[in-house]
Design a protein around this motif. Structure first.
Motif, short mmCIF file in Angstrom:
data_model
loop_
_atom_site.label_atom_id
_atom_site.label_comp_id
_atom_site.label_asym_id
_atom_site.label_seq_id
_atom_site.Cartn_x
_atom_site.Cartn_y
_atom_site.Cartn_z
N ALA A 1 9.37 35.23 3.34
CA ALA A 1 8.92 36.56 2.94
C ALA A 1 7.49 36.79 3.39
O ALA A 1 6.75 35.84 3.64
N ILE A 2 7.13 38.05 3.48
CA ILE A 2 5.75 38.46 3.68
C ILE A 2 5.28 38.92 2.31
O ILE A 2 5.88 39.80 1.70
N ALA B 1 3.57 49.66 9.80
CA ALA B 1 3.74 49.20 11.19
C ALA B 1 4.77 48.08 11.30
O ALA B 1 5.41 47.93 12.35
N VAL B 2 4.97 47.31 10.23
CA VAL B 2 5.92 46.19 10.29
C VAL B 2 7.15 46.39 9.40
O VAL B 2 8.05 45.55 9.40
N LEU C 1 4.87 35.08 12.34
CA LEU C 1 5.30 34.48 11.07
C LEU C 1 6.82 34.45 10.95
O LEU C 1 7.39 33.48 10.48
N VAL C 2 7.47 35.52 11.39
CA VAL C 2 8.93 35.61 11.27
C VAL C 2 9.63 34.77 12.34
O VAL C 2 10.51 33.96 12.04
N ALA D 1 14.74 45.20 9.29
CA ALA D 1 15.80 44.90 10.26
C ALA D 1 16.13 43.40 10.25
O ALA D 1 17.28 43.01 10.44
N HIS D 2 15.11 42.57 10.02
CA HIS D 2 15.31 41.13 9.99
C HIS D 2 15.61 40.61 8.56
O HIS D 2 15.73 39.40 8.36
#
Length: 189
Positions: free
Chosen positions: A55-56, A67-68, A47-48, A74-75
């Motif tokens: 956004a998520i 986990a993400v 997705l990124v 960081a991104h």
């Protein structure tokens, strides 16, 4: 959790039908990770890195979100309204400013149940079936906190693995322990 997804889609459709956000349409894209944190990482990276999402939104699961979380922060991709009440999500705002939780804390939720049982069922013999991860462990911690001096009335607490499909043995153990009050901290499966 499907109604949450449908509700979000309906709202985004409404926003888009009324001009979007600053003239831009919202593309609401879903990826099914099968409630497997390893797949969450792969799907989130896609997705990124490939879909270039802004956004998520409204991801479900503590281990999945954690986990993400490092990757998304960081991104500098907002991780909005995480479907987890884990302490690790709620108390790490300084370290993870791009992550925003949604749910009430699991410890607090468990404490409410404990207070209710202590008040309304003061002689309960409590059996607890709980997911053997952050979600279940924090709810169990809260239950004990809410029970206070009555925490010793937990006659058995049985955990199960996140993706387990059979909890027969754990339920039999709770029954054999003499539990007459059943508390279940489990997600639908």
């Amino acid at each position: 959790y499907e109604p949450v997804m449908s509700g979000a889609k309906a709202y985004f459709d409404y926003v888009n039908a009324h001009g979007g956000v600053n003239g831009r349409k919202i593309v609401y894209k879903l990826e099914d990770d099968q409630f497997d944190p390893a797949q969450t990482v792969q799907k989130t990276q896609k997705l990124v890195e490939q879909d270039n999402v802004f956004a998520i939104f409204n991801s479900i699961g503590t281990e999945h979100s954690i986990a993400v979380r490092d990757y998304l922060n960081a991104h500098k991709v907002p991780q909005l309204f995480v479907g987890s009440g884990a302490s690790a999500i709620q108390s790490a705002h300084r370290k993870y400013p791009w992550t925003i939780g949604l749910l009430a804390g699991f410890v607090g939720e468990g404490a409410i149940y404990g207070k209710l049982i202590a008040k309304d069922h003061p002689n309960a013999k409590i059996g607890v079936l709980y997911e053997g991860d952050t979600y279940g462990n924090e709810l169990l911690q809260g239950l004990k906190k809410g029970l206070g001096a009555k925490a010793g009335q937990i006659v058995s607490a049985q955990s199960y693995a996140l993706l387990a499909t059979d909890v027969t043995q754990q339920v039999q153990t709770l029954k054999a322990a003499g539990a007459d009050t059943f508390v279940i901290f489990a997600l639908p499966k």
